[in-house]
Motif scaffolding. Structure first.
Motif, PDB file in Angstrom:
ATOM      1  N   GLU A 137      36.214  61.063  49.208  1.00 41.53           N
ATOM      2  CA  GLU A 137      36.596  62.088  50.197  1.00 41.53           C
ATOM      3  C   GLU A 137      35.519  63.151  50.342  1.00 41.53           C
ATOM      4  N   LYS A 138      34.790  63.444  49.231  1.00 38.58           N
ATOM      5  CA  LYS A 138      33.712  64.435  49.327  1.00 38.58           C
ATOM      6  C   LYS A 138      32.568  63.888  50.188  1.00 38.58           C
ATOM      7  N   ARG A 139      32.280  62.605  50.008  1.00 37.96           N
ATOM      8  CA  ARG A 139      31.244  61.973  50.861  1.00 37.96           C
ATOM      9  C   ARG A 139      31.640  62.081  52.320  1.00 37.96           C
ATOM     10  N   VAL A 150      22.684  67.297  46.815  1.00 39.02           N
ATOM     11  CA  VAL A 150      22.829  66.850  45.425  1.00 39.02           C
ATOM     12  C   VAL A 150      24.255  66.401  45.121  1.00 39.02           C
ATOM     13  N   LEU A 151      25.245  67.069  45.704  1.00 36.94           N
ATOM     14  CA  LEU A 151      26.639  66.720  45.373  1.00 36.94           C
ATOM     15  C   LEU A 151      26.983  65.284  45.757  1.00 36.94           C
ATOM     16  N   LEU A 152      26.302  64.758  46.775  1.00 41.51           N
ATOM     17  CA  LEU A 152      26.606  63.395  47.225  1.00 41.51           C
ATOM     18  C   LEU A 152      25.617  62.377  46.660  1.00 41.51           C
ATOM     19  N   ARG A 161      17.263  65.918  42.555  1.00 38.72           N
ATOM     20  CA  ARG A 161      17.777  66.994  43.427  1.00 38.72           C
ATOM     21  C   ARG A 161      18.439  68.088  42.593  1.00 38.72           C
ATOM     22  N   ARG A 162      19.066  67.696  41.507  1.00 41.46           N
ATOM     23  CA  ARG A 162      19.665  68.700  40.613  1.00 41.46           C
ATOM     24  C   ARG A 162      18.550  69.570  40.012  1.00 41.46           C
ATOM     25  N   ARG A 163      17.483  68.913  39.538  1.00 41.04           N
ATOM     26  CA  ARG A 163      16.351  69.654  38.966  1.00 41.04           C
ATOM     27  C   ARG A 163      15.815  70.652  39.980  1.00 41.04           C
ATOM     28  N   GLN A 295      24.190  73.284  51.469  1.00 39.59           N
ATOM     29  CA  GLN A 295      25.198  73.587  50.436  1.00 39.59           C
ATOM     30  C   GLN A 295      25.127  75.067  50.045  1.00 39.59           C
ATOM     31  N   TRP A 296      23.927  75.613  50.021  1.00 40.42           N
ATOM     32  CA  TRP A 296      23.785  77.023  49.639  1.00 40.42           C
ATOM     33  C   TRP A 296      24.414  77.909  50.700  1.00 40.42           C
ATOM     34  N   LEU A 297      24.081  77.616  51.980  1.00 40.97           N
ATOM     35  CA  LEU A 297      24.613  78.451  53.063  1.00 40.97           C
ATOM     36  C   LEU A 297      26.139  78.355  53.099  1.00 40.97           C
ATOM     37  N   PHE A 298      26.621  77.152  52.890  1.00 40.32           N
ATOM     38  CA  PHE A 298      28.064  76.919  52.934  1.00 40.32           C
ATOM     39  C   PHE A 298      28.752  77.593  51.746  1.00 40.32           C
ATOM     40  N   ALA A 299      28.135  77.505  50.559  1.00 40.03           N
ATOM     41  CA  ALA A 299      28.793  77.993  49.347  1.00 40.03           C
ATOM     42  C   ALA A 299      28.825  79.522  49.281  1.00 40.03           C
ATOM     43  N   PHE A 300      27.948  80.186  50.009  1.00 39.53           N
ATOM     44  CA  PHE A 300      27.983  81.649  49.990  1.00 39.53           C
ATOM     45  C   PHE A 300      29.315  82.183  50.518  1.00 39.53           C
ATOM     46  N   ASP A 301      29.966  81.431  51.377  1.00 38.81           N
ATOM     47  CA  ASP A 301      31.270  81.853  51.891  1.00 38.81           C
ATOM     48  C   ASP A 301      32.225  82.226  50.768  1.00 38.81           C
ATOM     49  N   PRO A 352      41.031  80.575  43.143  1.00 33.52           N
ATOM     50  CA  PRO A 352      39.819  79.744  43.143  1.00 33.52           C
ATOM     51  C   PRO A 352      39.436  79.289  44.558  1.00 33.52           C
ATOM     52  N   THR A 353      38.155  79.408  44.864  1.00 33.08           N
ATOM     53  CA  THR A 353      37.695  78.985  46.186  1.00 33.08           C
ATOM     54  C   THR A 353      37.380  77.485  46.220  1.00 33.08           C
ATOM     55  N   THR A 354      37.251  76.872  45.039  1.00 31.89           N
ATOM     56  CA  THR A 354      37.196  75.393  44.972  1.00 31.89           C
ATOM     57  C   THR A 354      38.423  74.959  44.159  1.00 31.89           C
ATOM     58  N   PRO A 355      39.589  74.921  44.818  1.00 31.85           N
ATOM     59  CA  PRO A 355      40.799  74.638  44.037  1.00 31.85           C
ATOM     60  C   PRO A 355      40.891  73.191  43.559  1.00 31.85           C
ATOM     61  N   MET A 356      40.254  72.289  44.307  1.00 32.02           N
ATOM     62  CA  MET A 356      40.326  70.883  43.887  1.00 32.02           C
ATOM     63  C   MET A 356      38.950  70.441  43.416  1.00 32.02           C
ATOM     64  N   ILE A 357      38.806  70.191  42.132  1.00 31.04           N
ATOM     65  CA  ILE A 357      37.548  69.626  41.630  1.00 31.04           C
ATOM     66  C   ILE A 357      37.771  68.110  41.575  1.00 31.04           C
ATOM     67  N   LEU A 358      36.959  67.397  42.349  1.00 30.48           N
ATOM     68  CA  LEU A 358      37.201  65.958  42.527  1.00 30.48           C
ATOM     69  C   LEU A 358      36.106  65.131  41.868  1.00 30.48           C
ATOM     70  N   VAL A 415      37.558  77.385  35.348  1.00 28.84           N
ATOM     71  CA  VAL A 415      36.405  76.665  35.905  1.00 28.84           C
ATOM     72  C   VAL A 415      36.161  76.954  37.398  1.00 28.84           C
ATOM     73  N   PRO A 416      36.099  78.242  37.778  1.00 29.59           N
ATOM     74  CA  PRO A 416      35.865  78.509  39.202  1.00 29.59           C
ATOM     75  C   PRO A 416      34.532  77.956  39.690  1.00 29.59           C
ATOM     76  N   PHE A 417      33.569  77.823  38.769  1.00 29.92           N
ATOM     77  CA  PHE A 417      32.265  77.261  39.149  1.00 29.92           C
ATOM     78  C   PHE A 417      32.113  75.848  38.596  1.00 29.92           C
ATOM     79  N   CYS A 424      28.153  74.644  38.936  1.00 30.16           N
ATOM     80  CA  CYS A 424      27.449  75.244  40.083  1.00 30.16           C
ATOM     81  C   CYS A 424      26.110  75.835  39.639  1.00 30.16           C
ATOM     82  N   PRO A 425      25.014  75.343  40.185  1.00 35.52           N
ATOM     83  CA  PRO A 425      23.720  75.890  39.793  1.00 35.52           C
ATOM     84  C   PRO A 425      23.437  77.253  40.421  1.00 35.52           C
ATOM     85  N   GLY A 426      24.300  77.665  41.382  1.00 41.52           N
ATOM     86  CA  GLY A 426      24.103  78.965  42.042  1.00 41.52           C
ATOM     87  C   GLY A 426      24.905  80.087  41.391  1.00 41.52           C
TER      88      GLY A 426
END
Ligand code: HEM
Length: 475
Positions: A137-139, A150-152, A161-163, A295-301, A352-358, A415-417, A424-426
């Motif tokens: 579903e994340k894909r 990186v998430l996908l 990409r993580r590095r 992902q950075w622009l989106f995650a700042f929300d 939590p802003t990411t309530p579902m960790i999948l 685990v909010p991050f 979350c690397p940010g």
């Protein structure tokens, strides 16, 4: 009726209709399909419990918007206290089925729900293998704007990409190496925001979020992006499509225009921005820097939402506000502002802003009571762990102390991050910018919520609608 309203009503009707029909059908089938165990020994939910989980846990989250929030649905969730009900449903499942993981009898896929804190820790620690964050579903959702983010990603591409993300975001440092350039941008945008609030007579969501968007476009892409509202509109549109995951056609041309615009900023590599900083980070043919930035622009929300909620928490907790004032008074250059960070972390724990960790398993996994086949979707419902009042004394109150010693890591999965190798690397960058924004806004002034919107410290709400918060500002 305007289009967003119509869309929302249709969505609400759709979700409720689908689940209503499902529930009606489920009642008759449920007699035949009660609780049990899978052939591999894990507990299996009854059909009725699965439908209740769908209705009370999944549906409200999907309706509120997983990738971009739908404000009318957040208002509805607050009015009906839907997020508290979701936690209560999870508690009932844990009481009935034990430690799990609980398998759901879904016709189309294998799906498990984590009920035990040790299991949550294990799933996060053992990511990305065998618990891959690149779930189906994340894909389907994130591919609308960052198919090579990186998430996908998996395997060697993910490692690379993580590095790159960790290097650009300076993950390990509480104060990013570029902090001396970033913090003045926060100060400037906070000052402009307060001036706009003064003109309007109050600080509302629109004024708050617009200042944040300007600030993080400058931080990420450079000063020339400060007023790039077109870029913001593009990502908003793509995220809107991502909310519908695979049910919305991919807008390839729009996605390409959006990624090309990001590439222009990366090529410009303005000094003092992350784009400039990144230009010096080694990369190879698989790094795809321009696909990491969405992902950075989106995650700042999430930071915009959490820090506005943090202001609401401080409004109803005068003692904590006193501590914040002392911290601001003692602030020196490059001060990490630990109490303000803890306040933002609390806003994220409570809501939590990411309530579902999948996750999705890539191999068969073994548990105390049985095994789980490869390819199983695994859900960690963060609000359940964050607000389980049967296990966590502080569940429903504001407790910044949880983050000031190591209890957040020790007692229970907070685990909010997220956590583990996919954490979350940010995190540090975002906490640095959020605490600085709050310090600038609160320095020498009092922000108060309009009467009727103040929080009850003894019973904080399950959902807090950030869009309707509005503060009066007293200098
Ligand atoms: C309050 C703000 C934020 C919160 C609560 C947050 C939370 C999270 C969570 C929960 C995940 C893991 C998702 C999963 O396991 O599926 C994640 C991943 C990630 N976040 Fe954040 N995030 C925030 C802000 C940011 C910012 C501002 C950036 C970058 C500037 C960022 C960059 C990332 C990246 C690149 C990943 C993917 C990590 C990977 O796949 O290895 N986040 N974030």
């Amino acid at each position: 009726m305007d289009k967003p309203r119509k869309d929302t009503l249709l969505l609400a009707a759709g979700v409720l209709g689908a689940f209503g029909a499902g529930l009606a059908a489920g009642r008759s089938i449920a007699r035949a399909a009660g609780p049990g165990t899978t052939k591999e020994g894990l507990p299996r939910a009854s059909l009725l419990d699965t439908l209740a989980l769908g209705l009370e846990v999944f549906a409200p989250l999907v309706a509120q918007g997983v990738i971009i929030r739908r404000p009318p649905m957040v208002a509805l969730a607050e009015r009906l206290d839907l997020d508290r009900r979701a936690v209560q449903r999870m508690q009932k499942l844990r009481d009935k089925y034990g430690r799990g993981p609980l398998m759901l009898p879904l016709p189309i896929r294998q799906q498990a729900v984590v009920l035990d804190p040790g299991h949550a820790k294990r799933v996060l620690d053992e990511s990305p293998e065998p618990f891959s964050p690149a779930s189906t579903e994340k894909r389907a959702a994130l591919a609308h704007f960052e198919p090579q983010g990186v998430l996908l990603s998996t395997g060697a591409q993910r490692s690379e990409r993580r590095r790159f993300n960790e290097a650009a975001l300076d993950t390990v440092n509480p104060m990013h190496r570029m902090a001396a350039g970033f913090l003045p941008l926060v100060e400037e945008e906070a000052a402009a925001m307060l001036a706009a609030a003064r003109d309007k007579g109050s600080l509302d969501w629109d004024t708050w979020s617009q200042a944040w968007y300007r600030m993080f476009r400058r931080v990420v892409l450079g000063n020339s992006a400060a007023d790039d509202h077109e870029l913001q509109a593009m990502i908003t549109r793509l995220r809107g499509a991502a909310n519908w995951a695979g049910f919305h056609p991919t807008m390839r041309a729009k996605r390409e225009r959006f990624l090309a615009r990001i590439q222009e900023y990366l090529d410009r590599a303005e000094a003092g921005s992350l784009a400039g900083y990144m230009a010096h980070i080694p990369r190879n043919s698989t790094t795809e820097p321009r696909q990491q930035v969405p992902q950075w622009l989106f995650a700042f929300d999430a930071a915009v939402i959490a820090s506005f909620r943090a202001l609401a928490l401080l409004d109803s907790h005068p003692q904590a506000t006193g501590r914040v004032r002392a911290e601001i008074a003692e602030r020196r250059e490059m001060h990490p502002l630990p109490f303000l960070r803890a306040t933002v972390l609390e806003a994220l724990r409570l809501w939590p802003t990411t309530p579902m960790i999948l996750r999705q398993s890539t191999a068969r996994t073994h548990w105390e009571d049985g095994s789980m086949p490869a390819g199983t979707g695994v859900l960690i419902h963060a609000p359940f762990f964050h607000r389980d009042d049967t296990r966590l004394r502080e569940a429903n109150r504001f407790a910044p102390e949880l983050w000031l010693d190591d209890s957040a890591a020790r007692d229970w999965p907070l685990v909010p991050f997220s956590d583990g190798p996919v954490t979350c690397p940010g995190r540090n960058l975002v906490l640095m910018l959020s605490s600085a924004m709050l310090a600038n806004v609160l320095d020498g002034r009092k922000l108060a919520l309009a009467p009727g919107r103040r929080l009850d410290p003894a019973r904080l709400p399950g959902t807090l609608d950030n869009y309707r918060l509005r503060f009066t500002v007293e200098e």
